[in-house]
Design an enzyme around this catalytic site. Sequence first.
Site, PDB file in Angstrom:
ATOM      1  N   HIS A  18       0.780  -1.170  -0.145  1.00  0.00           N
ATOM      2  CA  HIS A  18       0.033   0.113  -0.130  1.00  0.00           C
ATOM      3  C   HIS A  18       0.761   1.215   0.080  1.00  0.00           C
ATOM      4  CE1 HIS A  18      -3.063  -2.633   2.168  1.00  0.00           C
ATOM      5  NE2 HIS A  18      -3.553  -2.506   0.941  1.00  0.00           N
ATOM      6  N   LYS A  42     -16.035  -6.466   5.635  1.00  0.00           N
ATOM      7  CA  LYS A  42     -15.291  -7.418   6.371  1.00  0.00           C
ATOM      8  C   LYS A  42     -15.173  -7.248   7.870  1.00  0.00           C
ATOM      9  CE  LYS A  42     -12.149  -7.205   2.117  1.00  0.00           C
ATOM     10  NZ  LYS A  42     -11.003  -6.736   1.593  1.00  0.00           N
ATOM     11  N   ARG A  90      -1.978  -6.872  -7.957  1.00  0.00           N
ATOM     12  CA  ARG A  90      -1.061  -7.501  -7.825  1.00  0.00           C
ATOM     13  C   ARG A  90      -1.125  -8.640  -8.797  1.00  0.00           C
ATOM     14  NH1 ARG A  90      -2.893  -8.386  -1.979  1.00  0.00           N
ATOM     15  NH2 ARG A  90      -4.884  -8.501  -3.133  1.00  0.00           N
ATOM     16  N   SER A 128      -3.094  -7.720   2.926  1.00  0.00           N
ATOM     17  CA  SER A 128      -3.259  -7.751   4.317  1.00  0.00           C
ATOM     18  C   SER A 128      -3.868  -8.764   4.990  1.00  0.00           C
ATOM     19  CB  SER A 128      -4.266  -6.482   4.595  1.00  0.00           C
ATOM     20  OG  SER A 128      -4.018  -5.048   4.206  1.00  0.00           O
TER      21      SER A 128
HETATM   22  O1  PNS Z   1      -8.891  -2.726   0.323  1.00  0.00           O
HETATM   23  P1  PNS Z   1     -10.164  -3.413  -0.134  1.00  0.00           P
HETATM   24  O2  PNS Z   1     -11.026  -4.119   0.858  1.00  0.00           O
HETATM   25  O3  PNS Z   1      -9.877  -4.311  -1.495  1.00  0.00           O
HETATM   26  O4  PNS Z   1     -10.981  -1.970  -0.614  1.00  0.00           O
HETATM   27  C1  PNS Z   1     -12.270  -2.351  -1.137  1.00  0.00           C
HETATM   28  C2  PNS Z   1     -13.140  -0.954  -1.237  1.00  0.00           C
HETATM   29  C3  PNS Z   1     -13.475  -0.276   0.109  1.00  0.00           C
HETATM   30  C4  PNS Z   1     -12.179   0.043  -2.236  1.00  0.00           C
HETATM   31  C5  PNS Z   1     -14.579  -0.996  -2.085  1.00  0.00           C
HETATM   32  O5  PNS Z   1     -15.225  -2.179  -1.141  1.00  0.00           O
HETATM   33  C6  PNS Z   1     -15.469   0.180  -2.014  1.00  0.00           C
HETATM   34  O6  PNS Z   1     -15.068   1.029  -2.766  1.00  0.00           O
HETATM   35  N1  PNS Z   1     -16.190   0.341  -1.128  1.00  0.00           N
HETATM   36  C7  PNS Z   1     -17.278   1.377  -1.120  1.00  0.00           C
HETATM   37  C8  PNS Z   1     -18.547   1.128  -1.190  1.00  0.00           C
HETATM   38  C9  PNS Z   1     -18.987   1.031  -3.001  1.00  0.00           C
HETATM   39  O7  PNS Z   1     -18.761   2.152  -3.473  1.00  0.00           O
HETATM   40  N2  PNS Z   1     -19.453  -0.175  -3.504  1.00  0.00           N
HETATM   41  C10 PNS Z   1     -19.859  -0.173  -5.027  1.00  0.00           C
HETATM   42  C11 PNS Z   1     -18.563  -0.696  -5.726  1.00  0.00           C
HETATM   43  S1  PNS Z   1     -18.957  -0.822  -7.490  1.00  0.00           S
END
Ligand code: PNS
Length: 157
Positions: A18, A42, A90, A128
Site C-alpha cells: 500500500h 469485512k 497484484r 493484508s
Molecule cells: O482494500 P479493499 O478491501 O480491497 O477495498 C475495497 C473498497 C473499500 C475500495 C471497496 O469495497 C469500495 O469501494 N467500497 C465502497 C462501497 C462502494 O462504492 N461499493 C460499490 C462498488 S461498485
Amino acid sequence: MSKTLIYPGTFDPFTLGHLDLAERACRIADRVVIAVAEHSGKNTLFSLAERCQLVQESCKHLRVEVRPFSGLLINLAAEEQAAMILRGLRSGTDLDYERPMADLNRRMQPGLEVLFMLPAAELAAISSSLVREIHRLGGDTSALIPPVVQRALLDKR
Ligand code: PNS
C-alpha cells in the site's frame, strides 16, 4: 486544473505494498486522499480509527490526506472533487475482482477515471489478509508492513 486522486481501501492493516502505491500516487496527482473504508463487508482486526492513524503515521513523509469513509466510493469522489480513483493490482485475480467495480463506478459517475497500478515486483505477494494470518500464527511480519504497523500488530497479541 489541479487533479485529486483517491486511493481507497480497507487497509487492515496498511502494508508496504500500500505504501508503495501511495508513493507512486504522489508522483502523478496534485492531491492524494487515502480513504479508509469503514465497512467493506469485512470484520477488521483494527478499528477504523486505528487504521486511519496507522495509514497517517506510515505516510508521514508523503503529502497525503487520510480520511475515513462509508457509503459509495463515487459519493466520496464527488465530495472530494476527485478526478481519479487508484487501485493496486497484484495479479490477474485482482483484476477480475476490480473490473466490475471499476465498470460500475464509471457507469454511475461518468468522467471518473479508475487507474490501476502495479506495486514493485518484490511487494506483489503482500496482502493484508496474509499479514494477519502470519501474525495470528506467530510468524514474523516485519518485512511486510511499515514499522509503526508492526508495533501496533505486536500490541494486538
Ligand atoms: O482494500 P479493499 O478491501 O480491497 O477495498 C475495497 C473498497 C473499500 C475500495 C471497496 O469495497 C469500495 O469501494 N467500497 C465502497 C462501497 C462502494 O462504492 N461499493 C460499490 C462498488 S461498485
